[in-house]
Enzyme design. Structure first.
Site, short mmCIF file in Angstrom:
data_model
loop_
_atom_site.label_atom_id
_atom_site.label_comp_id
_atom_site.label_asym_id
_atom_site.label_seq_id
_atom_site.Cartn_x
_atom_site.Cartn_y
_atom_site.Cartn_z
N ASP A 1 -0.64 6.60 -2.30
CA ASP A 1 -0.66 5.23 -1.77
C ASP A 1 -0.43 4.32 -2.96
O ASP A 1 -1.35 4.03 -3.72
CB ASP A 1 -2.01 4.95 -1.11
CG ASP A 1 -2.04 3.56 -0.47
OD1 ASP A 1 -0.98 3.05 -0.08
OD2 ASP A 1 -3.14 3.00 -0.38
N GLU B 1 3.98 6.43 0.31
CA GLU B 1 4.13 5.39 1.33
C GLU B 1 5.42 4.62 1.09
O GLU B 1 5.72 4.20 -0.02
CB GLU B 1 2.94 4.43 1.30
CG GLU B 1 2.99 3.44 2.46
CD GLU B 1 1.77 2.53 2.52
OE1 GLU B 1 0.66 3.05 2.65
OE2 GLU B 1 1.96 1.31 2.41
N ASP C 1 -7.75 3.15 -0.57
CA ASP C 1 -6.48 3.67 -1.10
C ASP C 1 -6.51 5.20 -1.20
O ASP C 1 -5.49 5.86 -1.02
CB ASP C 1 -6.21 3.08 -2.50
CG ASP C 1 -6.46 1.59 -2.52
OD1 ASP C 1 -5.49 0.83 -2.46
OD2 ASP C 1 -7.63 1.19 -2.58
#
EC number: 3.1.21.10
Lengths: 201, 201
Positions: free
Chosen positions: A12, A73, A146
């Protein structure tokens, strides 16, 4: 026939907190947590020092976790204008580190990840965290968010990889004709995607 | 006393064309071209392969050019939404490569560069290219525009570095007291900014 287990590292991306999480598993079976954490850099530091620190952290993780694939991501320029540049830059470092090692890199959008984990592409962070905790049979939700998001990315990739496996299997069967049974989808998928260290068959 | 010459490598970041240009000089004196070109990657390739190729190209340039500093265009999320992610990712690679070597990295906005080179922050590419050609006493305008823009970044940095040199010189004099004359601004600036290979004094 069993589909090979995949060890996937999710990223992330972020400069202040870059979430990292690795899981191992295959579609339709319980998933296992390998490692979860974050790489942090200070907003007071220069961008160059921050990118170097993110690179060092990710390299250390790749050495230790030795994933079969890395899921990052997918960053969109549309939202979070204030932080999107740092996110894009951290994602570039993650993609670069994985690609330098020849690891396959998959990009998943936040809504793909949410939909895969919770069934809804608009689920909130709490829902995603709750499902990650449940799916990995953890005692507590990974913190910060996260870190949980990185695990969600990794889980999403294992499952989406599974879908791709089954599609590849069907394609392989169709191509080989009605009598063919020899090739496993896992082997086919590994060959196609460059996966080279399937842990189980 | 003469301010040290700086060798600066400019980077106009991009995935399809990453402009690279190096100049050597100091404020108030003619500038010299060191090298100019672009690193290209194909939009048909995966993002990971493209970032690896950009990294390899920049590393080769840094080995060859051995700049004192690297100037990278500061990317804003506001404009060019379609291409901004690739630009941000390529800029991250450039900043990372320079910072790993301990080189100072400066970010300049497009309007800072245009203003430094042409006197107008809203100058067009043709104007910037014309001035770059004139300032470096070249026979023809460097092509493509990304290459000329990279040279403009490098020139901008030499000149802005010059301003910083003079400010640092003034600060050093003030700190040392009225009788001090020993320290050159260039040496002071090199010490402060981590410049370690001033070519001339």
């Amino acid at each position: 026939m069993r589909v090979a287990e995949l060890r996937v590292m999710g990223v992330d991306p972020g400069l202040t907190r870059c979430g990292l999480g690795a899981v191992e598993g295959r579609p339709g079976a319980p998933l296992n947590l390998v490692k979860v954490g974050v790489v942090r850099t200070s907003p007071d530091d220069e961008i160059g020092a921050r990118l170097v620190a993110v690179e060092a952290g990710i390299e250390q993780w790749l050495d230790e976790v030795r994933p079969d694939a890395v899921a990052v991501e997918r960053v969109f320029a549309q939202h979070n204008l204030r932080t999107v540049m740092g996110t894009a830059q951290a994602s570039a470092v993650a993609i670069l580190c994985a690609s330098r090692r020849g690891l396959p890199v998959a990009l998943h959008t936040p809504s793909e990840v949410k939909a895969a984990i919770t069934g809804s592409g608009t689920a909130d962070k709490q829902q995603v965290g709750t499902m990650v905790t449940k799916l990995l049979r953890l005692d507590a939700m990974p913190k910060p968010a996260d870190a949980a998001d990185a695990l969600a990315l990794a889980i999403c990739h294992v499952w989406r990889g599974g879908v791709q496996n089954r599609l590849a299997e069907a394609a392989a069967r169709a191509a080989a004709g009605p009598g063919a049974t020899g090739t496993t989808a896992a082997a086919y998928f590994r060959d196609r995607a460059g996966y080279s260290r399937g842990r189980k068959q």
